[in-house]
Design a protein around this motif. Structure first.
Motif, PDB file in Angstrom:
ATOM      1  N   LYS A 125       0.872  -1.179   0.000  1.00 15.43           N
ATOM      2  CA  LYS A 125       0.000   0.000   0.000  1.00 15.43           C
ATOM      3  C   LYS A 125       0.908   1.228   0.000  1.00 15.43           C
ATOM      4  O   LYS A 125       1.985   1.198   0.592  1.00 15.43           O
ATOM      5  CB  LYS A 125      -0.875   0.006   1.259  1.00 15.43           C
ATOM      6  N   TYR A 126       0.466   2.283  -0.672  1.00 16.22           N
ATOM      7  CA  TYR A 126       1.274   3.511  -0.692  1.00 16.22           C
ATOM      8  C   TYR A 126       0.370   4.709  -0.479  1.00 16.22           C
ATOM      9  O   TYR A 126      -0.845   4.640  -0.668  1.00 16.22           O
ATOM     10  CB  TYR A 126       2.057   3.631  -2.013  1.00 16.22           C
ATOM     11  N   SER A 127       0.998   5.809  -0.050  1.00 21.25           N
ATOM     12  CA  SER A 127       0.241   7.043   0.163  1.00 21.25           C
ATOM     13  C   SER A 127       1.162   8.241  -0.075  1.00 21.25           C
ATOM     14  O   SER A 127       2.347   8.080  -0.402  1.00 21.25           O
ATOM     15  CB  SER A 127      -0.362   7.062   1.570  1.00 21.25           C
ATOM     16  N   ARG A 128       0.592   9.419   0.110  1.00 31.26           N
ATOM     17  CA  ARG A 128       1.281  10.688  -0.163  1.00 31.26           C
ATOM     18  C   ARG A 128       2.673  10.737   0.484  1.00 31.26           C
ATOM     19  O   ARG A 128       2.829  10.380   1.653  1.00 31.26           O
ATOM     20  CB  ARG A 128       0.395  11.789   0.414  1.00 31.26           C
ATOM     21  N   GLY A 129       3.646  11.159  -0.301  1.00 29.39           N
ATOM     22  CA  GLY A 129       5.011  11.298   0.226  1.00 29.39           C
ATOM     23  C   GLY A 129       5.847  10.029   0.136  1.00 29.39           C
ATOM     24  O   GLY A 129       7.016  10.051   0.497  1.00 29.39           O
ATOM     25  N   ASP A 130       5.262   8.935  -0.345  1.00 35.15           N
ATOM     26  CA  ASP A 130       6.038   7.692  -0.464  1.00 35.15           C
ATOM     27  C   ASP A 130       6.908   7.704  -1.719  1.00 35.15           C
ATOM     28  O   ASP A 130       6.472   8.182  -2.780  1.00 35.15           O
ATOM     29  CB  ASP A 130       5.107   6.472  -0.573  1.00 35.15           C
ATOM     30  N   HIS A 290       7.065  19.615  -3.533  1.00 34.27           N
ATOM     31  CA  HIS A 290       5.993  18.697  -3.109  1.00 34.27           C
ATOM     32  C   HIS A 290       5.028  19.359  -2.130  1.00 34.27           C
ATOM     33  O   HIS A 290       3.824  19.306  -2.302  1.00 34.27           O
ATOM     34  CB  HIS A 290       6.646  17.458  -2.479  1.00 34.27           C
ATOM     35  N   ASP A 291       5.571  20.016  -1.099  1.00 31.66           N
ATOM     36  CA  ASP A 291       4.682  20.551  -0.066  1.00 31.66           C
ATOM     37  C   ASP A 291       5.438  21.576   0.774  1.00 31.66           C
ATOM     38  O   ASP A 291       6.658  21.502   0.897  1.00 31.66           O
ATOM     39  CB  ASP A 291       4.231  19.388   0.844  1.00 31.66           C
ATOM     40  N   GLY A 303       3.794  21.187  -6.709  1.00 34.96           N
ATOM     41  CA  GLY A 303       3.466  20.637  -8.026  1.00 34.96           C
ATOM     42  C   GLY A 303       4.247  21.294  -9.157  1.00 34.96           C
ATOM     43  O   GLY A 303       4.035  20.975 -10.320  1.00 34.96           O
ATOM     44  N   MET A 304       5.165  22.200  -8.830  1.00 35.60           N
ATOM     45  CA  MET A 304       5.961  22.821  -9.897  1.00 35.60           C
ATOM     46  C   MET A 304       7.349  22.189  -9.932  1.00 35.60           C
ATOM     47  O   MET A 304       7.811  21.603  -8.945  1.00 35.60           O
ATOM     48  CB  MET A 304       6.065  24.324  -9.662  1.00 35.60           C
ATOM     49  N   VAL A 305       7.993  22.345 -11.073  1.00 33.89           N
ATOM     50  CA  VAL A 305       9.346  21.810 -11.260  1.00 33.89           C
ATOM     51  C   VAL A 305      10.241  22.947 -11.742  1.00 33.89           C
ATOM     52  O   VAL A 305       9.840  23.694 -12.640  1.00 33.89           O
ATOM     53  CB  VAL A 305       9.337  20.679 -12.328  1.00 33.89           C
ATOM     54  N   TYR A 333       9.074  20.449   1.595  1.00 35.03           N
ATOM     55  CA  TYR A 333       9.333  19.085   1.134  1.00 35.03           C
ATOM     56  C   TYR A 333       9.526  19.170  -0.377  1.00 35.03           C
ATOM     57  O   TYR A 333       8.623  19.647  -1.084  1.00 35.03           O
ATOM     58  CB  TYR A 333       8.155  18.158   1.436  1.00 35.03           C
ATOM     59  N   ALA A 334      10.679  18.770  -0.829  1.00 32.79           N
ATOM     60  CA  ALA A 334      10.949  18.822  -2.265  1.00 32.79           C
ATOM     61  C   ALA A 334      11.862  17.657  -2.633  1.00 32.79           C
ATOM     62  O   ALA A 334      12.580  17.118  -1.785  1.00 32.79           O
ATOM     63  CB  ALA A 334      11.600  20.156  -2.626  1.00 32.79           C
ATOM     64  N   VAL A 335      11.808  17.274  -3.889  1.00 31.26           N
ATOM     65  CA  VAL A 335      12.636  16.177  -4.395  1.00 31.26           C
ATOM     66  C   VAL A 335      13.538  16.765  -5.478  1.00 31.26           C
ATOM     67  O   VAL A 335      13.045  17.417  -6.398  1.00 31.26           O
ATOM     68  CB  VAL A 335      11.748  15.058  -5.007  1.00 31.26           C
ATOM     69  N   MET A 336      14.845  16.567  -5.326  1.00 28.16           N
ATOM     70  CA  MET A 336      15.780  17.099  -6.321  1.00 28.16           C
ATOM     71  C   MET A 336      16.415  15.953  -7.095  1.00 28.16           C
ATOM     72  O   MET A 336      16.747  14.919  -6.512  1.00 28.16           O
ATOM     73  CB  MET A 336      16.877  17.916  -5.628  1.00 28.16           C
ATOM     74  N   VAL A 337      16.552  16.134  -8.397  1.00 28.46           N
ATOM     75  CA  VAL A 337      17.311  15.177  -9.215  1.00 28.46           C
ATOM     76  C   VAL A 337      18.440  15.973  -9.865  1.00 28.46           C
ATOM     77  O   VAL A 337      18.181  16.921 -10.602  1.00 28.46           O
ATOM     78  CB  VAL A 337      16.422  14.520 -10.303  1.00 28.46           C
ATOM     79  N   ASP A 338      19.678  15.623  -9.536  1.00 25.09           N
ATOM     80  CA  ASP A 338      20.851  16.242 -10.154  1.00 25.09           C
ATOM     81  C   ASP A 338      21.432  15.240 -11.138  1.00 25.09           C
ATOM     82  O   ASP A 338      21.664  14.082 -10.764  1.00 25.09           O
ATOM     83  CB  ASP A 338      21.914  16.552  -9.083  1.00 25.09           C
TER      84      ASP A 338
END
Ligand SMILES: [Fe+2]
Length: 363
Positions: A125-130, A290-291, A303-305, A333-338
Motif C-alpha cells: 500500500k502507498y500514500s502521499r510522500g512515499d 511537493h509541499d 506541483g511545480m518543477v 518538502y521537495a525532491v531534487m534530481v541532479d
C-alpha cells in the motif's frame, strides 16, 4: 593542483561573506570536486535578458497534458541516463494490464493520492510522500484509491541504489530498517491476463492464461521498496550551510535523488542561511516542489518543477535571505534530481512552461 586565495574573500566558505559581495561556488563534480569561491559585486542571477536555451526554466507539471495512457508517465526532461516525468492515473481504478519496465528502474514519488501496487514480490500500500523504487524487469500493477492521483516518475537506465553514508554512519539519513518490502500474495486465478513490457520505449504485450503474480515466496536483496519522505532525517550544521548533496536519498548512474525536508536554519550569525549561488558546472538540477513553503524561491507552488541547467547561475531569490532571518526552521518538502549529463526538455515540458521564470530573480 593548487590552492590560492586572492583579493577579498572569506577563509571559511558560506560564513562571514565580505560586506557588499555575493558568494558564488564555482565547483566541479556536483559539490565534491575542485572548487573556488568567487565574491561578486553583483548577484550572478541579476541578468537583464537571456537569449538562448541555457536559462533557468520552470514547469507547472500539474498542467501537463494527460498522457494518452494514464498509467504511463509523460516525460518532461531526459538524457541518456534518466528520464523525469509525471503520471496522473485515474482515481478508484486498476491499471487494465500488468506492466514491466525493461528499460530501467522506476522511482515513483507519490505527490498526491494513495493506492496499492501489486508486484512479483507481493502488494504494497502507498500514500502521499512515499517513494516506491521498482527494480528493472519487475512486474507491477497500480490500483488507485479515491483521491486525486499525481506521481513524479524517475526512470533510470541503470540500477537505483542507496548513497554511501561515509562519515555519517550507516543509520544516518534513514535507517534501512525503514525500507518496506512486500510480502508475497500468490494469485491462483485463471483467465486472460495481459502483461505489457516496455523495452527500448516500445510496448510488447504478452498474454497469460493465469494471473502473472503467482509468486508464493521470495528471498534476496533485490525487491520493490517503499520509504516515505518523512522518514528522511536531514543532517545539518548550526554553523555552516551544508551542500544539498548531504540530502542524497537514492543514487543511479549519472544522477542522484535528494530529499529536502524541514530542518532548523543555521544559528551562527555569520553563517549563510540560504543556498549559495552556483553555476553547477557538471550537473543539471531539477527540483520538484511537493509541499510546504519554498523559502528560497519566489512564487513557487507545490506541483511545480524548476530546471537549472549547468552553465548559468542559480541561487536564492533576492528576498530569500531576509525571509530566512525571521524563521527558525525550513518548512519545505521537495525532491531534487541532479544529473551529470545535460537534460533536454521534451515538447510536453514546453507546453506547461512558466516562461517568465528566468525573470523572477529581479526584485
Ligand atoms: Fe543548485
Amino acid at each position: 593542483m593548487f590552492h590560492e586565495s586572492k583579493g577579498k574573500y572569506t577563509p571559511q566558505a558560506h560564513v562571514g561573506i565580505p560586506e557588499g559581495t555575493y558568494e558564488d561556488e564555482h565547483g566541479r563534480n556536483g559539490f565534491y570536486g575542485r572548487v573556488s569561491h568567487l565574491y561578486h559585486k553583483n548577484p550572478p542571477t541579476g541578468w537583464s535578458k537571456i537569449d538562448g536555451k541555457c536559462r533557468p526554466q520552470a514547469f507547472n507539471i500539474i498542467e501537463l497534458a494527460q498522457n494518452k495512457d494514464p498509467w504511463q508517465p509523460g516525460f518532461l526532461l531526459e538524457n541518456r541516463d534518466v528520464k523525469i516525468g509525471f503520471m496522473k492515473p485515474k482515481e478508484n481504478s486498476t491499471c487494465p494490464y500488468f506492466f514491466r519496465n525493461a528499460d530501467g528502474d522506476n522511482v515513483y514519488f507519490i505527490h498526491k493520492g494513495e493506492g496499492t501496487i501489486e508486484t512479483d514480490f507481493g502488494p504494497l500500500k502507498y500514500s502521499r510522500g512515499d517513494y516506491l523504487v521498482i527494480p528493472k524487469g519487475t512486474t507491477i500493477r497500480f490500483s488507485t484509491g479515491s483521491s486525486e492521483q499525481k506521481y513524479l516518475v524517475v526512470e533510470s537506465r541503470a540500477e537505483v541504489n542507496l548513497p554511501e553514508k561515509g562519515l555519517l554512519g550507516k543509520h544516518a539519513l534513514f535507517d534501512i530498517a525503514n525500507l518496506e518490502t512486500p510480502k508475497p500474495e500468490a494469485h491462483e486465478d485463471k483467465g486472460t491476463f495481459e502483461l505489457k513490457i516496455k523495452r527500448q520505449n516500445e510496448m510488447t504485450t504478452v498474454t497469460y492464461p493465469f494471473h502473472p503474480l503467482d509468486v508464493v515466496g521470495w528471498k534476496g536483496d533485490l525487491s520493490v521498496v517503499k520509504i516515505n519522505i518523512k522518514d528522511f532525517r536531514p543532517v545539518g550544521s548550526h554553523r555552516y550551510h551544508l551542500a544539498p548533496s548531504v540530502h542524497s536519498t537514492f543514487v543511479g548512474s549519472g544522477f542522484v535523488v535528494c530529499s529536502f525536508v524541514p530542518r532548523p536554519f543555521e544559528t551562527d550569525s555569520e553563517a549563510t542561511r540560504v543556498p549559495f549561488y552556483h553555476r553547477n558546472i557538471d550537473c543539471d538540477e531539477v527540483i520538484f516542489y511537493h509541499d510546504g513553503d519554498f523559502f528560497s524561491r519566489k512564487n513557487m507552488g507545490a506541483g511545480m518543477v524548476t530546471f537549472h541547467p549547468f552553465g548559468i547561475h542559480h541561487g536564492p531569490h533576492p528576498k530569500a535571505a531576509e525571509t530566512a532571518k525571521s524563521k527558525t526552521m525550513t518548512n519545505e518538502y521537495a525532491v531534487m534530481v541532479d544529473t551529470y549529463q545535460p537534460l533536454s526538455p521534451t515538447s510536453d515540458a514546453t507546453k506547461c512552461e512558466w516562461v517568465d521564470y528566468w525573470q523572477t530573480w529581479k526584485e
